[in-house]
Design an enzyme around this catalytic site. Structure first.
Site, PDB file in Angstrom:
ATOM      1  N   SER A 291      -7.663   3.433   9.231  1.00 48.86           N
ATOM      2  CA  SER A 291      -8.317   3.507   7.924  1.00 48.86           C
ATOM      3  C   SER A 291      -7.584   2.615   6.913  1.00 48.86           C
ATOM      4  O   SER A 291      -8.187   1.767   6.245  1.00 48.86           O
ATOM      5  CB  SER A 291      -8.310   4.965   7.461  1.00 48.86           C
ATOM      6  OG  SER A 291      -8.669   5.070   6.120  1.00 48.86           O
TER       7      SER A 291
ATOM      8  N   LYS B  44      -8.862  -1.752   5.728  1.00 52.75           N
ATOM      9  CA  LYS B  44      -9.144  -2.191   4.355  1.00 52.75           C
ATOM     10  C   LYS B  44      -8.189  -3.312   3.953  1.00 52.75           C
ATOM     11  O   LYS B  44      -8.583  -4.295   3.347  1.00 52.75           O
ATOM     12  CB  LYS B  44      -8.957  -1.021   3.381  1.00 52.75           C
ATOM     13  CG  LYS B  44     -10.049   0.023   3.497  1.00 52.75           C
ATOM     14  CD  LYS B  44      -9.782   1.213   2.596  1.00 52.75           C
ATOM     15  CE  LYS B  44      -8.673   2.085   3.084  1.00 52.75           C
ATOM     16  NZ  LYS B  44      -8.824   3.502   3.018  1.00 52.75           N
TER      17      LYS B  44
ATOM     18  N   HIS C 244       0.856  -1.189   0.000  1.00 53.16           N
ATOM     19  CA  HIS C 244       0.000   0.000   0.000  1.00 53.16           C
ATOM     20  C   HIS C 244       0.893   1.240   0.000  1.00 53.16           C
ATOM     21  O   HIS C 244       1.852   1.312   0.761  1.00 53.16           O
ATOM     22  CB  HIS C 244      -0.894   0.022   1.245  1.00 53.16           C
ATOM     23  CG  HIS C 244      -1.720   1.268   1.343  1.00 53.16           C
ATOM     24  ND1 HIS C 244      -2.917   1.423   0.672  1.00 53.16           N
ATOM     25  CD2 HIS C 244      -1.523   2.431   2.006  1.00 53.16           C
ATOM     26  CE1 HIS C 244      -3.416   2.612   0.930  1.00 53.16           C
ATOM     27  NE2 HIS C 244      -2.591   3.257   1.739  1.00 53.16           N
TER      28      HIS C 244
ATOM     29  N   ARG D 257     -14.517  12.480   7.937  1.00 54.90           N
ATOM     30  CA  ARG D 257     -13.216  13.100   8.250  1.00 54.90           C
ATOM     31  C   ARG D 257     -12.827  14.108   7.172  1.00 54.90           C
ATOM     32  O   ARG D 257     -12.262  15.159   7.461  1.00 54.90           O
ATOM     33  CB  ARG D 257     -12.132  12.020   8.388  1.00 54.90           C
ATOM     34  CG  ARG D 257     -12.295  11.178   9.646  1.00 54.90           C
ATOM     35  CD  ARG D 257     -11.370   9.967   9.603  1.00 54.90           C
ATOM     36  NE  ARG D 257      -9.994  10.321   9.370  1.00 54.90           N
ATOM     37  CZ  ARG D 257      -9.121   9.562   8.716  1.00 54.90           C
ATOM     38  NH1 ARG D 257      -9.469   8.380   8.241  1.00 54.90           N
ATOM     39  NH2 ARG D 257      -7.885   9.966   8.541  1.00 54.90           N
TER      40      ARG D 257
ATOM     41  N   ASP E  68     -14.974   2.266   7.346  1.00 56.96           N
ATOM     42  CA  ASP E  68     -13.902   3.209   6.991  1.00 56.96           C
ATOM     43  C   ASP E  68     -14.375   4.166   5.909  1.00 56.96           C
ATOM     44  O   ASP E  68     -14.104   5.365   5.969  1.00 56.96           O
ATOM     45  CB  ASP E  68     -12.645   2.464   6.524  1.00 56.96           C
ATOM     46  CG  ASP E  68     -11.661   3.461   5.943  1.00 56.96           C
ATOM     47  OD1 ASP E  68     -11.229   4.354   6.692  1.00 56.96           O
ATOM     48  OD2 ASP E  68     -11.376   3.414   4.733  1.00 56.96           O
TER      49      ASP E  68
HETATM   50  N1  URA Z   1      -5.545   6.924   3.055  1.00 54.86           N
HETATM   51  C1  URA Z   1      -6.517   6.167   3.635  1.00 54.86           C
HETATM   52  O1  URA Z   1      -6.885   5.112   3.129  1.00 54.86           O
HETATM   53  N2  URA Z   1      -7.044   6.622   4.783  1.00 54.86           N
HETATM   54  C2  URA Z   1      -6.670   7.765   5.385  1.00 54.86           C
HETATM   55  O2  URA Z   1      -7.183   8.101   6.431  1.00 54.86           O
HETATM   56  C3  URA Z   1      -5.679   8.534   4.756  1.00 54.86           C
HETATM   57  C4  URA Z   1      -5.110   8.085   3.592  1.00 54.86           C
END
Ligand code: URA
Length: 443
Positions: free
Chosen positions: A191, A195, A90, A176, A169
Site C-alpha cells: 500500500s 503510492k 514517508h 481492508r 490501493d
Molecule cells: N498507510 C498506508 O498508506 N497503507 C496502509 O496499509 C497502512 C498505512
C-alpha cells in the site's frame, strides 16, 4: 492489460490457494489487481483474499508483484526531465508529527529535489496537507504539470495524493479498513510503496514509528515492517531505507495544524524543540545520503546545519509558500498563524517529574477539539489543538501548567481538559532521557 486480453481468472481458486498458504505467481497477482479495477474481481473476493493474506502472509516476490501491480493501476509520474536526484519521505504516522513541513525545504536547500505527496489526517494522527493549509492561501491541489514545473524551479513541490496515483490501493485500503485486514505487513508494504513509487522518485526514506501513538506498537513489529519496506522497495528498483523512531510521547510541544506548522517553521529559524530537530535532521541526512549528495551522516548533518544557519532552508520555505499561493509572511513570523480563541489550561495536581505523556489520548483529544477528522469528509479547524508546556523528564510542582487546549467550540473544552489531565503521568523519579531515532535500517 485490458480485461479482454486476459485469461479468465479463477478467483475462488486463488483465494483458496492463498488461504492454504501457497505462493501466488506474479502474473496471477497482476491479473487479480487488474480484475479488481475493472470489476471482474468482486469486492467480497478481494476482501477474502486480503484476509487470506492477513493470516498466511506473502513472501517478498509476491509483495513486490502486488506493489508494482497497484502502482501500475494508475498514472506513474515521470520526473525524468529533472536532473537533481528525487527523494521523498514517508511517515507511518504519529502524533505531533510535523517533520515533513520543515524537512522538505531543508533537503531541497541541500540540492535534492523533493517531490512530496502527502495525506490528510484521519483518526488520531494529523496529516501534512491539513498542516500546510493552516497557512492562509496555501494550495495543495496542483496539477501534475504545475507540480513538475515547481519542482524544477524551486526543488520542492507539495501536493495531495491524487486519485490517479495507485487507485487500486485506495480501493483495497477502503476494503481492508472495514474487514479487519489493515494490520498485515505485506499489505501495508504494498500500500505504502505503490503510492510512493508512482511519484517518479529515485529514492525513499521511511519513518517507521513505534510506540503507543503509532500504528506499530512494538519494536519487533515496527522492525519487521521497516525491513519489509526496505527489501521490497529495493527489489522494485529504488533506493529505500528506514528509520525506526519512538512514538511514545508527542513530537515537540504542539498537536494541531496551525500550532504544528508554527513549530516546524521555528526549526527553519534554528529554534524549536530538540526532539523535532533530532528527528528532522536524521531523516534529512538519510535523504541526502540516498540522493548521493553526502557520503556519511556527519557530512550530511554539517550540510543541513549550514542550510539552516545561513537561511537557505528558510528562503526555500518562503519560495514554496509563495509558489503555492500561501502568505509568505508566516515564514518570517510563524507565531502569526491564528490559533482558536477558546482555551483552557490543565495544571499538575502534584509535585514530581513528567514520566509519561500519552500520545494516543492527546491525539484523540486534539481530534475532538476540531484539529482532526473521524471521517474522510469532515472539515478540520486549523486553529484547534493542544500546546504542551512540559516534556518527558521535566520537573513540575503542583499547579504548574501542563498543557493548553485550543478550540473554536467552547463546549468541547471541559471533556478534553479532563482527558488531557489523565494523559500526563507524574512520578517521583526522573525517567531516563529518550532519543527519537532508535535504529536505521538499510538494505
Ligand atoms: N498507510 C498506508 O498508506 N497503507 C496502509 O496499509 C497502512 C498505512
Amino acid at each position: 492489460m485490458g480485461r479482454k486480453e486476459r485469461r479468465p481468472l479463477a478467483v475462488p481458486e486463488l483465494i483458496v490457494r492463498k488461504r492454504e498458504g501457497e505462493k501466488l505467481g506474479e502474473q496471477e497477482i497482476r491479473d487479480l489487481i487488474a480484475g479488481f479495477m475493472d470489476g471482474s474481481v468482486a469486492d467480497y473476493q478481494m476482501s477474502a483474499l486480503a484476509m487470506a493474506v492477513y493470516f498466511q502472509g506473502m513472501d517478498f516476490d509476491e509483495t513486490v508483484a502486488m506493489t508494482l501491480a497497484m502502482r501500475d493501476s494508475g498514472k506513474v509520474v515521470s520526473l525524468e526531465q529533472i536532473d537533481a536526484p528525487k527523494v521523498d519521505k514517508h511517515s507511518t504516522g504519529g502524533v505531533g508529527d510535523k517533520v515533513s513541513i520543515c524537512l522538505a525545504p531543508i533537503v531541497a536547500a541541500c540540492g535534492v529535489a523533493v517531490p512530496m505527496m502527502s495525506g490528510r489526517g484521519l483518526g488520531h494522527t494529523g496529516g501534512t496537507l491539513d498542516k500546510l493549509e493552516a497557512i492562509p492561501g496555501f494550495r495543495v491541489d496542483l496539477s501534475i504539470r504545475d507540480f513538475r514545473a515547481q519542482l524544477r524551479k524551486i526543488g520542492c513541490a507539495r501536493i495531495g495524493q491524487t486519485g490517479d496515483l495507485a487507485p487500486a490501493d485506495k480501493r483495497l485500503y477502503a476494503l481492508r479498513d472495514v474487514t479487519g485486514t489493515v494490520e498485515s505487513i505485506p499489505l501495508i508494504t504494498s500500500s505504502i510503496l505503490s503510492k510512493k513509487l508512482a511519484e517518479g522518485i529515485d529514492a525513499l526514506v521511511l519513518d517507521v514509528k513505534v510506540g503507543r501513538g503509532a500504528f506499530m506498537k512494538t519494536e519487533a513489529d515496527a522492525r519487521e515492517l521497516a525491513r519489509c519496506l526496505v527489501r521490497v522497495g529495493t527489489l522494485a528498483g529504488k533506493r529505500v531505507s528506514a528509520l525506526l523512531t519512538d512514538m511514545n510521547t508527542p513530537i515537540g510541544y504542539t498537536i494541531g495544524n496551525a500550532l504544528e506548522t508554527t513549530e516546524a517553521i521555528e526549526i527553519l529559524h534554528g529554534r524549536g524543540p530538540d526532539d523535532l530537530r533530532e528527528l528532522t535532521y536524521a531523516l534529512a541526512a538519510e535523504m541526502l545520503r540516498a540522493a548521493g549528495v553526502a557520503k556519511t551522516k556527519s557530512q550530511a548533518i554539517r550540510r543541513i546545519e549550514l542550510a539552516v544557519m545561513d537561511g537557505t532552508a528558510l528562503r526555500r520555505m518562503r519560495d514554496i509558500v509563495k509558489a503555492q499561493g500561501g502568505d509568505p509572511r508566516v515564514v518570517d513570523t510563524p507565531s502569526a498563524l491564528t490559533v482558536a480563541r477558546h482555551r483552557k489550561t490543565v495544571t499538575a495536581s502534584t509535585d514530581g517529574y513528567v514520566t509519561g505523556i500519552d500520545p494516543l489520548e492527546l491525539g484523540y483529544v486534539s481530534m475532538g477539539l476540531g484539529a482532526g477528522r473521524s471521517r474522510a469528509e469532515d472539515a478540520v479547524d486549523p486553529g484547534a489543538g493542544i500546546r504542551l508546556h512540559v516534556q518527558l523528564g521535566d520537573e513540575v510542582r503542583a499547579g504548574d501548567e501542563l498543557a493548553t487546549l485550543y478550540t473554536s467550540e467552547r463546549a468541547r473544552l471541559p471533556l478534553g481538559a479532563d482527558r488531557v489531565s489523565t494523559a500526563f503521568r507524574i512520578g517521583k523519579r526522573r525517567p531516563p532521557a529518550r532519543r527519537r531515532v532508535i535504529e536505521t535500517i538499510r538494505r
